[in-house]
Design an enzyme around this catalytic site. Structure first.
Site, PDB file in Angstrom:
ATOM      1  N   GLY A 150      90.552  15.525  29.767  1.00 51.20           N
ATOM      2  CA  GLY A 150      89.781  14.585  30.947  1.00 51.20           C
ATOM      3  C   GLY A 150      88.699  13.797  30.624  1.00 51.20           C
ATOM      4  N   THR A 151      88.382  13.280  29.457  1.00 51.94           N
ATOM      5  CA  THR A 151      87.280  12.544  29.013  1.00 51.94           C
ATOM      6  C   THR A 151      87.892  10.990  28.606  1.00 51.94           C
ATOM      7  OG1 THR A 151      85.241  12.212  27.606  1.00 51.94           O
ATOM      8  CG2 THR A 151      87.119  13.346  26.771  1.00 51.94           C
ATOM      9  N   ASN A 160      95.271  14.203  29.240  1.00 48.52           N
ATOM     10  CA  ASN A 160      94.686  13.032  30.036  1.00 48.52           C
ATOM     11  C   ASN A 160      95.954  12.042  30.566  1.00 48.52           C
ATOM     12  OD1 ASN A 160      93.191  10.589  30.913  1.00 48.52           O
ATOM     13  ND2 ASN A 160      91.644  11.162  29.351  1.00 48.52           N
ATOM     14  N   PRO A 161      95.704  11.744  31.613  1.00 50.15           N
ATOM     15  CA  PRO A 161      96.976  11.041  32.221  1.00 50.15           C
ATOM     16  C   PRO A 161      96.789   9.547  31.881  1.00 50.15           C
ATOM     17  CG  PRO A 161      95.231  11.505  34.105  1.00 50.15           C
ATOM     18  CD  PRO A 161      95.064  12.084  32.830  1.00 50.15           C
ATOM     19  N   GLU A 162      95.619   9.079  30.954  1.00 53.62           N
ATOM     20  CA  GLU A 162      95.574   7.612  30.775  1.00 53.62           C
ATOM     21  C   GLU A 162      95.190   7.623  28.939  1.00 53.62           C
ATOM     22  OE1 GLU A 162      96.189   5.422  32.895  1.00 53.62           O
ATOM     23  OE2 GLU A 162      96.296   6.423  34.449  1.00 53.62           O
ATOM     24  N   TYR A 197      72.489  10.277  43.531  1.00 46.55           N
ATOM     25  CA  TYR A 197      72.726  11.490  43.003  1.00 46.55           C
ATOM     26  C   TYR A 197      72.743  12.670  44.443  1.00 46.55           C
ATOM     27  CZ  TYR A 197      72.208  10.699  38.240  1.00 46.55           C
ATOM     28  OH  TYR A 197      72.322  10.442  37.000  1.00 46.55           O
ATOM     29  N   HIS A 223      75.654  17.522  28.973  1.00 47.24           N
ATOM     30  CA  HIS A 223      74.799  16.421  29.908  1.00 47.24           C
ATOM     31  C   HIS A 223      73.931  17.067  31.102  1.00 47.24           C
ATOM     32  CE1 HIS A 223      77.913  13.511  28.485  1.00 47.24           C
ATOM     33  NE2 HIS A 223      76.642  13.837  27.168  1.00 47.24           N
ATOM     34  N   CYS A 251      55.158  14.790  43.518  1.00 47.54           N
ATOM     35  CA  CYS A 251      54.106  15.594  43.626  1.00 47.54           C
ATOM     36  C   CYS A 251      53.066  15.228  44.526  1.00 47.54           C
ATOM     37  CB  CYS A 251      53.547  15.971  42.066  1.00 47.54           C
ATOM     38  SG  CYS A 251      52.365  17.112  41.954  1.00 47.54           S
TER      39      CYS A 251
END
Ligand code: BJW
Length: 256
Positions: A201-202, A227-229, A77, A130, A161
């Site tokens: 785009g998902t 979406n390209p795919e 992350y 999300h 902590c």
């Protein structure tokens, strides 16, 4: 189903969008990681390449994975947070920001992305399904009274902590966790009411977000995918435009 970026297909979708933004809430835009790809943020599946390719997504984006190896997940992350901080909204984000300015109240933008590029691109009310990768939260609710505050987190990978040992985790929704109730309820209500849902785009692989397009279609909306795919929800679409977000969105939204 129309699978083509041909000029007449684009023009047909532009007509739908023009009609949708004439109505409050007429347009819902649902975005995924591909929206930010041209800002240099890897898609979720791309993010599993390179250094992280040997890990299963559920080992990195889950509470079990974090508890099993907090350093590994925190470092993943941390690397992604650096990428988000360095990124700029692309032409697709800007096109949506322009539409919001021209037609306030007409579009509801719902994103699965944990970056802040829609907000920085000019759509402040974006619904985030999300969470927010730049936010911190405690791994578990603090049991002490008064509760330990953020100031008690001692630096570390992850911070811990100093009073009770609780760990800091990123403020995102991991696999197996509930989405923020207000966010998913607002998204589902908007999907039921809109005239057009534009899905950008998902992969459509992750639920419950993946179900929003089908929900909109069943309630009578026209569904358009950019979406390209191929994605897992292409069958829900009336129009599929094969192209990227930063190219297709300015083309679709210019002058609307
Ligand atoms: C471009 C492009 C360009 C490239 N332009 N496009 C029903 C059935 C089966 C399973 C489930 C179900 N309901 C729930 C589940 C379980 C689970 C789930 O969906 N599992 C699936 C793997 C099957 N869902 C959950 O656990 C959710 N919680 C939940 O349902 O709670 C209730 C519950 C609890 C317990 C038990 C059961 C139910 C929570 C889901 C949380 C998802 N979290 C993540 C991580 C966020 C933090 C982080 O970033 O680290 O969210 S996972 C990851 O996937 C991330 C994304 O938001 C999400 C979606 O991915 P996205 O955006 O689609 O990205 P990609 O990479 O998959 O695709 C990119 C696309 O872009 C591709 O199509 C490219 O072609 C395209 N592209 N360049 C346009 N330039």
């Amino acid at each position: 189903m129309d699978v083509s970026p041909a000029p007449d297909a684009v023009e047909a979708v532009r007509s739908l969008l023009r009609a949708a933004v004439a109505v409050p809430g007429g347009l819902v835009v649902l975005t995924g990681a591909g929206m930010s790809a041209e800002s240099g943020i890897p898609t979720f599946r791309d993010a599993m390449t390179g250094l992280w390719s040997r890990f299963d997504p559920s080992d990195l984006a889950s509470e079990e994975g974090f508890r099993a190896d907090p350093v590994r997940v925190w470092d993943w992350y941390a690397q992604r947070r650096d990428g988000v901080r360095a990124a700029e909204p692309n032409a697709g984000h800007q096109a949506l920001g322009g539409l919001h300015r021209r037609h306030p109240g007409a579009m509801l933008l719902v994103t699965q992305n944990v970056d802040n590029l829609h907000q920085r691109g000019g759509v402040p009310g974006t619904i985030r399904l999300h969470g927010d990768i730049l936010a911190d939260q405690w791994l578990q609710p603090c049991a002490r009274r008064p509760a330990c505050g953020p100031h008690s987190a001692a630096p570390g990978r992850p911070p811990r902590c100093a009073d009770c040992g609780n760990l800091v985790r990123p403020g995102v929704v991991w696999f197996g966790e509930m989405l923020p109730a207000a966010a998913i309820e607002a998204a589902e209500q908007a999907a039921r009411r809109c005239r057009v849902m534009l899905v950008v785009g998902t992969s459509g692989a992750v639920w419950p977000a993946a179900g929003l397009a089908g929900r909109a279609r069943r309630e009578g909306a026209t569904v358009v995918i950019v979406n390209p795919e191929p994605s897992e929800i292409d069958d829900e679409a009336h129009h599929v435009l094969r192209g990227t977000a930063a190219v297709m969105l300015p083309r679709l939204l210019e002058g609307i």
